[in-house]
Design an enzyme around this catalytic site. Structure first.
Site, PDB file in Angstrom:
ATOM      1  N   LYS A 115     -63.133 -53.229   5.664  1.00  0.00           N
ATOM      2  CA  LYS A 115     -62.069 -54.239   5.212  1.00  0.00           C
ATOM      3  C   LYS A 115     -61.864 -55.187   6.130  1.00  0.00           C
ATOM      4  CE  LYS A 115     -57.295 -54.116   4.627  1.00  0.00           C
ATOM      5  NZ  LYS A 115     -57.230 -55.545   5.269  1.00  0.00           N
ATOM      6  N   GLU A 147     -58.432 -46.273  16.679  1.00  0.00           N
ATOM      7  CA  GLU A 147     -58.512 -47.196  17.878  1.00  0.00           C
ATOM      8  C   GLU A 147     -57.507 -48.006  17.916  1.00  0.00           C
ATOM      9  OE1 GLU A 147     -60.314 -46.978  20.479  1.00  0.00           O
ATOM     10  OE2 GLU A 147     -62.112 -45.546  19.711  1.00  0.00           O
ATOM     11  N   CYS A 201     -56.624 -55.458  22.790  1.00  0.00           N
ATOM     12  CA  CYS A 201     -55.980 -54.084  22.716  1.00  0.00           C
ATOM     13  C   CYS A 201     -55.866 -53.665  24.117  1.00  0.00           C
ATOM     14  CB  CYS A 201     -56.639 -53.030  21.963  1.00  0.00           C
ATOM     15  SG  CYS A 201     -58.369 -53.123  22.291  1.00  0.00           S
ATOM     16  N   GLU A 242     -45.752 -52.965  22.928  1.00  0.00           N
ATOM     17  CA  GLU A 242     -47.009 -53.835  23.042  1.00  0.00           C
ATOM     18  C   GLU A 242     -46.632 -54.950  22.240  1.00  0.00           C
ATOM     19  OE1 GLU A 242     -49.981 -53.063  20.278  1.00  0.00           O
ATOM     20  OE2 GLU A 242     -51.440 -53.379  21.777  1.00  0.00           O
TER      21      GLU A 242
END
Ligand code: NAD
Length: 496
Positions: free
Chosen positions: A181, A256, A290, A388
Site C-alpha cells: 500500500k 519502522e 525518519c 518529531e
C-alpha cells in the site's frame, strides 16, 4: 481529465492479480512545489483490498510461485533490479513530481533501490534451514524455513521506492506474496514500480500495488483475515492503530516508526565536517526523514562557534524547484505538514526558545518551509525538543560533560538513530555503548547499506530491515522429526 489550470492530468492505476485497473474511487495528487493537481490516483477501498489480499493468498501456494526454486526467485529480483536501474530517471522524476523531494536526492536514491533488490536477489538462495543435533539416536530432526505468508507492506510518503524496496526485496526472496500500500501522498512512483514488477515476470498475485487512505484502505488491509504479517513504516500513532487492527487477524508485525534522534557534537569535533553532517541530518529532504538528527546536543565550549557555522550553512542552502538539479532543498510534501511544523516552532518560541534562523513559512505557491534552528537551552522540554516535526526544524541543547550528553541523548521516548562527533576514540566507544538507539553513526550521518540492519526501539518501533536478518523475518520455521528406526515404537504412554 484537466486540472484547474487547464493542464492534462496523468492517470495512474492500481495493480491487482497481474492486471492494471482503475479503482471504483479516485483522488487527485498535488505537485507540492506548485500546489497544482497533476495526476489522478486510484483509491482502493474494501472490495479492492479484499481482491488484492485474495490474489496474494492464492498465489502463495500456486505452483507458478511456490514451485520456483529459491534461485529462480532470485533471478526475478535481479530482473527487477535491472529494470529499476534502466528506468531510474523516470522513477526519480515521478517521485520528485509527486512528493516534492528534490531530483538530486531521488536520482541518487534510485541507485540504492536497485542495490537493495540486487542484494536480496543474491540472498534468495542463501536462506537456509538447519540440522538439529538432537540427543536421540533414532531421530533426524531439522528446521525448514518456509515463507511467512501474505505480507501487507505499508509505507509513508517520503522515499516510497526506497522504503518499499527494503520490504519487497526480502519478502519476495523468502517466497512470500504481498499487497503493497503506497501512501496517499505521492503514490505515483510505487504505482509505476508495479509496471516493472509485471515486466520482471512475477506471476499474477505475487505482488499487488494499491493506494488509498488510512481508514478506508490501510485499516481494511491490516485487519484482513488472510494477512499473515504487517510490515509498516509510518508514525507511532498510526502504528498503534495498526496493532489494534491486527488484534483481529493476529498477524505479526514489524514497525519502522519515527525518531527524535540526537546529534552530539563534542568540543574536539571537526566543526566544519560536523556542521555538514548536521545539515545532511536535518535539512536534506527538507527534514522529512525518519533518521533526521533533529536534536543537536552541543558541548558548551564550542556552542557559539558551531551555531554560527551551522547558521551560515543553513542560510546558504539553495531553495528552489525540486525538478532543478541545482536545487538543494524543496517543498514539504503537504500543507498539513507545514501547519504542524509551524505550530511546533510557535509553541517552542512562546515557551522561551530562541529562533536562530527560519521559523516563518515561505510565501508563494508550494509548501516551502525554510531551514529552521531553535536554541531550546532555556526550555529543554520545548515541543521542538520532544516531538518529531518530520520537517526541517533543529532544536539545540547544550551540555558540559559526557554524562550530561548521554542523559540528554536518551531523554526521549524514541530510539531510532544517533550521531556522535568527536576525535576521542575511547569517548566514542562509551557513547556507542550508552546511547539508546538502533543506529549510531560516529563522525558521519545518514549512511545506509542493504547489508546493514536498520530499526529502532520504543516509539521508533520494533523489528529490523536490511541485511540477512530481514530476509529471515519473512520466514517461519517448521520443525521436522523423522524416526530412522524400523523397531516398533516403545511405550506409547511415555513422552519421547
Ligand atoms: P502515517 O503513519 O500517517 O502514514 C503511513 C502509512 O500508513 C500511509 O500509507 C497511510 O495511508 C497509512 N495509514 C494511515 N492510517 C492507517 C490505518 N489506520 N491503518 C493502516 N494504515 C494506515 O505516516 P506519515 O505521516 O505518512 O509519515 C511520517 C512518519 O513516518 C514519521 O513518523 C516518520 O518518522 C515515519 N517514517 C519512519 C521510517 C523508518 O524507517 N523508521 C521511514 C520513513 C518515515
Amino acid at each position: 481529465m484537466v486540472n484547474n489550470t487547464g493542464g492534462e492530468m496523468k492517470r495512474f492505476q492500481q495493480y491487482i492479480n497481474g492486471c492494471f485497473e482503475d479503482a471504483a474511487f479516485s483522488f487527485e495528487s498535488l505537485d507540492p512545489s506548485t500546489e497544482v493537481a497533476w495526476a489522478i490516483m486510484p483509491e482502493a477501498r474494501e472490495t479492492d483490498i479484499d481482491r488484492a489480499v485474495e490474489a496474494a493468498s492464492s498465489a502463495l501456494h500456486r505452483s507458478d510461485w511456490a514451485g520456483l526454486t529459491a534461485s529462480q526467485r532470485g533471478q526475478l529480483l535481479y530482473k527487477l533490479a535491472d529494470l529499476v536501474a534502466e528506468n531510474a530517471s523516470y522513477l526519480a522524476e515521478l517521485e520528485t513530481r509527486d512528493t516534492g523531494k528534490i531530483i538530486r536526492e531521488t536520482s541518487a536514491q534510485i541507485a540504492y533501490v536497485a542495490e537493495y533488490y540486487r542484494y536480496y536477489a543474491g540472498l534468495a538462495d542463501k536462506i537456509q534451514g538447519a540440522q538439529l543435533p538432537i540427543d536421540k539416536p533414532d531421530m533426524d530432526v531439522w528446521l525448514r524455513r518456509e515463507p511467512l505468508g501474505v505480507i501487507a507492506a505499508i509505507v509513508p510518503w517520503n522515499s516510497q521506492l526506497f522504503l518499499s524496496a527494503v520490504k519487497i526485496g526480502p519478502a519476495l526472496a523468502a517466497g512470500c506474496t504481498m499487497v503493497v500500500k503506497a501512501s496517499e501522498f505521492g503514490p505515483a512512483p510505487l504505482l509505476e514500480l508495479a509496471r516493472l514488477c509485471d515486466q520482471a515476470g512475477f506471476p499474477p498475485g505475487v505482488i499487488n500495488f494499491v493506494t488509498g487512505f488510512g481508514p478506508e484502505c490501510g485499516s481494511v488491509l491490516t485487519s484482513h483475515a488472510k494477512v499473515d504479517h504487517i510490515s509498516f513504516t509510518g508514525g507511532p500513532i498510526t502504528a498503534a492503530a495498526v496493532l489494534r487492527n491486527s488484534a483481529d487477524n493476529l498477524a505479526s508485525s514489524s514497525l519502522e516508526l519515527g525518531g527524535k534522534s540526537p546529534f552530539i557534537v563534542f568540543d574536539d569535533a571537526d566543526i566544519d565536517s560536523a556542521a555538514n553532517a548536521q545539515v545532511a541530518g536535518i535539512f536534506a529532504a527538507a527534514g522529512q526523514s525518519c533518521v533526521a538528527g533533529s536534536r543537536l546536543l552541543v558541548q558548551s565550549g564550542i556552542k557559539k562557534k558551531f551555531l554560527a557555522v551551522l547558521r551560515a550553512k543553513a542560510q546558504a542552502i539553495k531553495i528552489g524547484s525540486p525538478m532543478d538539479m541545482d536545487t538543494e532543498y524543496g517543498p514539504l510534501c503537504t500543507q498539513a505538514q507545514r501547519i504542524k511544523i509551524q505550530s511546533l516552532v510557535d509553541q517552542s518560541v512562546d515557551a522561551g526558545a530562541e529562533l536562530i534562523c527560519g521559523g516563518v513559512p515561505a510565501e508563494g505557491p508550494g509548501f516551502y518551509y525554510p531551514p529552521t534552528i531553535i536554541d531550546c537551552s532555556k526550555v529543554p522540554k520545548a515541543p521542538a525538543v520532544v516531538h518529531e516535526a518530520f520537517g526541517p526544524v533543529l532544536s539545540v541543547l547544550e551540555f558540559d560533560t559526557e554524562e550530561q550528553a548521554l542523559e540528554l541523548a536518551n531523554d526521549t521516548d524514541y530510539g531510532l538513530a544517533s550521531g556522535v562527533f568527536t576525535q576521542n576514540l575511547t569517548r566514542a566507544h562509551r557513547m556507542i555503548n550508552g546511547i539508546k538507539a538502533g543506529v549510531v553513526w560516529v563522525n558521519t550521518y545518514r549512511a545506509v547499506s542493504p547489508i546493514a540492519p536498520f530499526g529502532g526501539s520504543g516509539l521508533s518501533g520494533h523489528g529490523r530491515e536490511g541485511g540477512l536478518e530481514a530476509a529471515l523475518h519473512y520466514t517461519k520455521t517448521k520443525t521436522v522429526w523423522l524416526r530412522t528406526s524400523d523397531e516398533p515404537i516403545p511405550d506409547p504412554f511415555v513422552m519421547r
